[in-house]
Design an enzyme around this catalytic site. Structure first.
Site, PDB file in Angstrom:
ATOM      1  N   ASP A   1     -17.671  35.553  41.789  1.00  0.00           N
ATOM      2  CA  ASP A   1     -16.536  36.473  41.861  1.00  0.00           C
ATOM      3  C   ASP A   1     -16.726  37.416  43.046  1.00  0.00           C
ATOM      4  O   ASP A   1     -17.855  37.694  43.450  1.00  0.00           O
ATOM      5  CB  ASP A   1     -16.493  37.339  40.589  1.00  0.00           C
ATOM      6  CG  ASP A   1     -15.671  36.722  39.479  1.00  0.00           C
ATOM      7  OD1 ASP A   1     -15.381  35.520  39.546  1.00  0.00           O
ATOM      8  OD2 ASP A   1     -15.340  37.460  38.529  1.00  0.00           O
TER       9      ASP A   1
ATOM     10  N   ASP B   1     -15.276  40.650  43.066  1.00  0.00           N
ATOM     11  CA  ASP B   1     -15.171  42.063  42.656  1.00  0.00           C
ATOM     12  C   ASP B   1     -16.530  42.578  42.197  1.00  0.00           C
ATOM     13  O   ASP B   1     -16.696  43.103  41.101  1.00  0.00           O
ATOM     14  CB  ASP B   1     -14.109  42.223  41.551  1.00  0.00           C
ATOM     15  CG  ASP B   1     -14.352  41.312  40.359  1.00  0.00           C
ATOM     16  OD1 ASP B   1     -15.110  40.324  40.488  1.00  0.00           O
ATOM     17  OD2 ASP B   1     -13.789  41.598  39.284  1.00  0.00           O
TER      18      ASP B   1
ATOM     19  N   GLU C   1     -13.472  30.021  33.148  1.00  0.00           N
ATOM     20  CA  GLU C   1     -14.723  30.259  32.415  1.00  0.00           C
ATOM     21  C   GLU C   1     -14.833  29.356  31.182  1.00  0.00           C
ATOM     22  O   GLU C   1     -15.926  28.899  30.835  1.00  0.00           O
ATOM     23  CB  GLU C   1     -14.801  31.733  32.010  1.00  0.00           C
ATOM     24  CG  GLU C   1     -16.105  32.127  31.364  1.00  0.00           C
ATOM     25  CD  GLU C   1     -16.198  33.641  31.202  1.00  0.00           C
ATOM     26  OE1 GLU C   1     -16.684  34.305  32.129  1.00  0.00           O
ATOM     27  OE2 GLU C   1     -15.776  34.153  30.142  1.00  0.00           O
TER      28      GLU C   1
HETATM   29  C1  2GW Z   1      -7.369  38.290  39.072  1.00  0.00           C
HETATM   30  C2  2GW Z   1      -6.858  38.838  37.897  1.00  0.00           C
HETATM   31  C3  2GW Z   1      -5.671  39.568  37.924  1.00  0.00           C
HETATM   32  C4  2GW Z   1      -5.019  39.738  39.129  1.00  0.00           C
HETATM   33  C5  2GW Z   1      -5.542  39.193  40.287  1.00  0.00           C
HETATM   34  C6  2GW Z   1      -6.703  38.457  40.270  1.00  0.00           C
HETATM   35  C7  2GW Z   1      -7.267  37.917  41.492  1.00  0.00           C
HETATM   36  C8  2GW Z   1      -8.469  37.218  41.441  1.00  0.00           C
HETATM   37  C9  2GW Z   1      -6.644  38.105  42.758  1.00  0.00           C
HETATM   38  O1  2GW Z   1      -5.557  38.708  42.913  1.00  0.00           O
HETATM   39  N1  2GW Z   1      -7.257  37.631  43.881  1.00  0.00           N
HETATM   40  C10 2GW Z   1      -8.423  36.963  43.799  1.00  0.00           C
HETATM   41  O2  2GW Z   1      -8.982  36.576  44.839  1.00  0.00           O
HETATM   42  N2  2GW Z   1      -9.021  36.729  42.577  1.00  0.00           N
HETATM   43  C11 2GW Z   1     -10.265  35.935  42.526  1.00  0.00           C
HETATM   44  O3  2GW Z   1     -10.502  35.468  41.215  1.00  0.00           O
HETATM   45  C12 2GW Z   1     -11.458  36.817  42.908  1.00  0.00           C
HETATM   46  O4  2GW Z   1     -12.420  36.024  43.554  1.00  0.00           O
HETATM   47  C13 2GW Z   1     -11.947  37.287  41.555  1.00  0.00           C
HETATM   48  O5  2GW Z   1     -13.290  37.734  41.571  1.00  0.00           O
HETATM   49  C14 2GW Z   1     -11.726  36.024  40.720  1.00  0.00           C
HETATM   50  C15 2GW Z   1     -11.633  36.246  39.205  1.00  0.00           C
HETATM   51  O6  2GW Z   1     -10.749  37.335  38.927  1.00  0.00           O
HETATM   52  P1  2GW Z   1     -11.333  38.737  38.405  1.00  0.00           P
HETATM   53  O7  2GW Z   1     -12.650  38.973  39.055  1.00  0.00           O
HETATM   54  O8  2GW Z   1     -10.309  39.807  38.571  1.00  0.00           O
HETATM   55  O9  2GW Z   1     -11.462  38.491  36.873  1.00  0.00           O
HETATM   56  P2  2GW Z   1     -12.708  38.870  35.905  1.00  0.00           P
HETATM   57  O10 2GW Z   1     -13.669  39.781  36.584  1.00  0.00           O
HETATM   58  O11 2GW Z   1     -12.149  39.296  34.591  1.00  0.00           O
HETATM   59  O12 2GW Z   1     -13.334  37.423  35.806  1.00  0.00           O
HETATM   60  C16 2GW Z   1     -13.859  36.684  34.747  1.00  0.00           C
HETATM   61  O13 2GW Z   1     -12.852  35.882  34.124  1.00  0.00           O
HETATM   62  C17 2GW Z   1     -12.138  35.017  35.019  1.00  0.00           C
HETATM   63  C18 2GW Z   1     -11.159  34.189  34.227  1.00  0.00           C
HETATM   64  O14 2GW Z   1     -10.286  35.002  33.510  1.00  0.00           O
HETATM   65  C19 2GW Z   1     -13.065  34.092  35.774  1.00  0.00           C
HETATM   66  O15 2GW Z   1     -13.667  33.152  34.911  1.00  0.00           O
HETATM   67  C20 2GW Z   1     -14.145  34.908  36.452  1.00  0.00           C
HETATM   68  O16 2GW Z   1     -15.076  34.051  37.079  1.00  0.00           O
HETATM   69  C21 2GW Z   1     -14.858  35.772  35.421  1.00  0.00           C
HETATM   70  O17 2GW Z   1     -15.849  36.568  36.078  1.00  0.00           O
HETATM   71 MN    MN Z   2     -14.596  39.482  38.432  1.00  0.00          MN
END
Ligand code: 2GW
Ligand code: MN
Length: 297
Positions: free
Chosen positions: A155, A157, A247
């Site tokens: 990820d 973030d 995931e």
């Molecule tokens: C994601 C959620 C809501 C709105 C936008 C985005 C978004 C994600 C975006 O606008 N642009 C983007 O590049 N991303 C990519 O997707 C970025 O690399 C980010 O780290 C990744 C996963 O989204 P994230 O980090 O906001 O979601 P988390 O931290 O809740 O992630 C967990 O759950 C995800 C599935 O729901 C994935 O499995 C992720 O790997 C988990 O860590």
């Molecule tokens: Mn994330």
């Protein structure tokens, strides 16, 4: 040539941290029942591992997605990766983005490169997250296989906060999810609807893995991402999306294709969970994000 080893019985008796073969912990599980190491601080010797991987002149690919507003995370991500990620080894950062002009110019150490890969945006955030599997898969075949030995898929973030080195590398590795590393199987948030390709029955599954940190050789990551993407497409055709998107499919894959190494939650921590005694290092840390401001813009 080789080092002088003390006799084996001395090693067994020896409790001294001075002994360079003393690398064990009694407070954590260090190995799975299928003999995959679980990487915790204090269980390995990075000097030995660095020598082994330097001798092979290994190049590691770090894939990261920054779609839409998530480019704001790249600067801190890359800066901290330069300090902590695979120090002393060759690294290619593969940055997938729809906004190449927003990729910051971060000074890189020798042997390290940034590769910007322009990709399309998807309107739904779930799709942005899930399509990572498809994109990593197709670039593995086209490009990564010719450029790197291992892929690390994370990820964006996040920030690196301590050493993440070659101790993580193996054919196929996953990371224990920080919310569930101490939890029982019953509470794992696997997809529980039998209609989904990500379905895991109640009496199966070993660990709950995080979607935000996995990897392996390019070949193994190719196979993993192919299976996960195909499973997502089958579900999509039926109007199903797994509960935790990519995931969930990753967790399904690891039930049947078990990782050869597992990373402790040191490698994907969230300070909302505090800092328990069991964590000697916090290596990769979730950044607080203002969901309302950053999402769906
Ligand atoms: C994601 C959620 C809501 C709105 C936008 C985005 C978004 C994600 C975006 O606008 N642009 C983007 O590049 N991303 C990519 O997707 C970025 O690399 C980010 O780290 C990744 C996963 O989204 P994230 O980090 O906001 O979601 P988390 O931290 O809740 O992630 C967990 O759950 C995800 C599935 O729901 C994935 O499995 C992720 O790997 C988990 O860590
Ligand atoms: Mn994330």
């Amino acid at each position: 040539w080789g080092r002088q080893l003390p006799p084996y019985f001395l090693l067994l008796q020896c409790d001294s941290k001075e002994n360079f073969l003393f690398h064990r912990r009694s407070d954590v599980l260090m190995m799975t029942p299928w003999f995959a190491p679980i990487v915790w601080e204090g269980t390995y010797n990075s000097e030995i591992l660095n020598e082994q991987f330097r001798r092979r002149n290994v190049t590691v690919g770090l894939t990261v997605f920054a779609i839409k507003k998530y480019t704001v995370f790249l600067n801190k991500f890359l800066e901290t990766a330069e300090t902590y990620f695979m120090v002393g080894h060759r690294v290619n950062y593969y940055i997938f983005t729809d906004r190449p002009e927003e990729v910051p110019k971060v000074p890189l150490k020798e042997g390290r490169n940034v590769v910007v890969l322009q990709v399309q945006n998807y309107p739904r955030w779930q799709e942005i997250s899930m399509r990572r599997m498809e994109l990593i898969n197709s670039f593995s075949q086209q490009r990564f296989i010719n450029e790197v030995s291992y892929l690390v898929c994370v990820d964006v973030d996040m920030r690196f906060n301590d050493q993440v080195g070659v101790e993580i590398l193996s054919n196929l590795f996953g990371t224990l999810h920080p919310h569930f590393y101490a939890a029982e199987r019953q509470s794992f948030t696997y997809e529980r609807r039998p209609a989904s390709q990500a379905y895991v029955p109640r009496d199966e599954g070993d660990f709950y893995y995080a979607g935000g940190f996995f990897g392996g050789t390019v070949m193994e990551v190719y196979k993993l991402t192919k299976k996960c993407h195909e499973a997502m497409m089958v579900d999509k055709a039926k109007g199903i999306e797994a509960i935790w998107q990519d995931e969930s499919y990753l967790n399904k894959y690891f039930v049947y294709y078990k990782p050869t190494k597992i990373l402790s939650p040191e490698y994907l921590w969230d300070d909302d969970l505090g800092r328990p005694e069991i964590l000697k290092k916090i290596r990769f840390l979730a950044l607080p994000k203002n969901h309302a401001a950053i999402r769906n813009k």
